[in-house]
Design an enzyme around this catalytic site. Structure first.
Site, PDB file in Angstrom:
ATOM      1  N   PRO A 161      37.090  16.171   0.570  1.00  0.00           N
ATOM      2  CG  PRO A 161      35.648  16.263   2.407  1.00  0.00           C
ATOM      3  CD  PRO A 161      36.395  17.129   1.434  1.00  0.00           C
ATOM      4  CD  GLN A 165      33.864  15.276   5.530  1.00  0.00           C
ATOM      5  OE1 GLN A 165      33.705  14.226   4.906  1.00  0.00           O
ATOM      6  NE2 GLN A 165      33.450  16.452   5.088  1.00  0.00           N
ATOM      7  CB  CYS A 218      27.884  12.651   3.106  1.00  0.00           C
ATOM      8  SG  CYS A 218      27.859  11.044   2.271  1.00  0.00           S
ATOM      9  CG  HIS A 225      28.512  20.490  -2.648  1.00  0.00           C
ATOM     10  ND1 HIS A 225      28.794  19.162  -2.807  1.00  0.00           N
ATOM     11  CD2 HIS A 225      28.134  20.926  -3.881  1.00  0.00           C
ATOM     12  CE1 HIS A 225      28.603  18.804  -4.064  1.00  0.00           C
ATOM     13  NE2 HIS A 225      28.195  19.860  -4.730  1.00  0.00           N
ATOM     14  CG  ASN A 284      32.874  21.172  -2.682  1.00  0.00           C
ATOM     15  OD1 ASN A 284      32.185  20.286  -2.191  1.00  0.00           O
ATOM     16  ND2 ASN A 284      33.735  20.923  -3.635  1.00  0.00           N
ATOM     17  N   GLY A 305      31.488  21.596  -8.554  1.00  0.00           N
ATOM     18  CA  GLY A 305      31.637  21.933  -9.959  1.00  0.00           C
ATOM     19  C   GLY A 305      32.870  22.738 -10.311  1.00  0.00           C
ATOM     20  NE  ARG A 358      32.180  15.126  -8.994  1.00  0.00           N
ATOM     21  CZ  ARG A 358      31.073  15.470  -9.657  1.00  0.00           C
ATOM     22  NH1 ARG A 358      30.571  14.646 -10.556  1.00  0.00           N
ATOM     23  NH2 ARG A 358      30.484  16.631  -9.439  1.00  0.00           N
TER      24      ARG A 358
END
Length: 330
Positions: free
Chosen positions: A12, A65, A95, A166, A206, A208, A229
């Site tokens: 997301p 999400q 976030c 992450h 998550n 990289g 990304r």
């Protein structure tokens, strides 16, 4: 607990993974789990639900999400999302933006695992689809060993079906959201240790992940891998996901069919009152590694934003690409 087996997901990303992006990505991969941008629970309850939560049936499997820290509001928002047809509801505990800090949710919740547990439990009571959590390994000066363990245990005790991690800390003070995606060092081993300690829990990783080779390497240690990304900026990488998950050889991308499908989709969106650029802005990176890619980007960037632009602009941009010159597109 609902069965959960999503091995590859597109992360997301606020301002990026809207419905048009997801429709585009779905035409590159049938099996990847697609996520919405984060939707704040209050917005899902009180906002324009069709605009915020609507999606195309072709997007399945697709996850919503949610952001928030009030268990009852999140439960109500989760129920609304389930009624819209989402395949999964995910709670954002990662976030680090100022917006979520002012609302005391997102990565701030790493400091209060008991609140995360209460939120997950309330959501689980209201929906039958999987409820999952996406978090960091810690924030600020937290010890990542104890912080991630505490968050994971609170989530699982409340019934969470999966934990997506992450593999970076978030620094709530001193780093921007962009810097928080790049500066804190990645610690994949921390996530691997969590999985080794909990072999029966679904844990995805998550941060990289740039290539499908990276994804395959992670899948040797954890249950799922999430790409952000890299999938957005070089979307053709998604064309290899289905083969990765099936253990087969990737097929050549049918770019002609893809452009036809997206031109038709854009035409429907324009007929409904939208603009071409709403769709094509997500397609800028499609032809990375091909001669003509720069011209393709120029046409979409300049022409698709003009009033009255139609699907013919996308076709003109595609015509500038020489498909025989692929170098490093994958």
């Amino acid at each position: 607990m609902a069965e959960y087996n999503q091995k590859f997901a597109v992360a997301p990303m606020i301002d990026w993974t809207d419905r048009h992006c997801r429709c585009f990505h779905r035409r590159l991969t049938e099996r990847a789990l697609l996520y919405t941008e984060m939707v704040v629970a209050d917005a899902a309850i009180h906002g324009d639900r069709s605009r915020l939560l609507g999606f195309d049936e072709s997007e399945h499997p697709v996850a919503l999400q949610l952001g928030g820290s009030d268990p009852q509001k999140l439960a109500q928002a989760a129920e609304i999302g389930a009624e819209f047809g989402y395949d999964e509801i995910n709670l954002n505990v990662g976030c680090p933006s100022d917006r979520v800090q002012s609302g005391t949710f997102g990565a701030c919740l790493m400091k209060t695992p008991e609140i995360v547990g209460a939120c997950v439990a309330a959501m689980k009571e209201r929906v039958s689809v999987p409820v999952t959590v996406k978090c960091r390994i810690g924030v600020d000066e937290q010890d990542t060993q104890t912080a991630l363990d505490a968050l994971a245990e609170a989530s699982w005790s409340a019934g969470a079906d999966a934990l997506w991690v992450h593999a970076r800390k978030a620094w709530l003070q001193g780093l921007s959201p962009k810097e928080n995606r790049e500066i804190p060092p990645l610690d994949y081993d921390r996530v691997y240790r969590l999985k080794a300690a909990h072999p029966d829990r679904f844990i995805g990783i998550n941060g990289g992940v740039a290539t499908l080779e990276d994804a395959a390497a992670h899948l040797a240690h954890v249950d799922g891998v999430m790409m952000g990304r890299a999938a957005y900026q070089n979307p053709v990488v998604l064309a290899g996901v289905d083969a990765l998950l099936a253990g087969s050889t990737p097929q050549k991308v049918d770019f002609e069919g893809l452009i036809d499908a997206m031109a038709a989709y854009a035409g429907r969106h324009i007929a409904a009152g939208g603009r071409l650029a709403h769709v094509t802005r997500h397609m800028i990176g499609l032809f990375h590694g091909y001669d003509g890619a720069r011209r393709y980007r120029q046409i979409l960037s300049r022409e698709a934003t003009r009033a009255g632009a139609g699907p013919e602009v996308l076709r003109a941009a595609f015509a500038a690409v020489d498909l025989s010159t692929q170098r490093d597109a994958a």
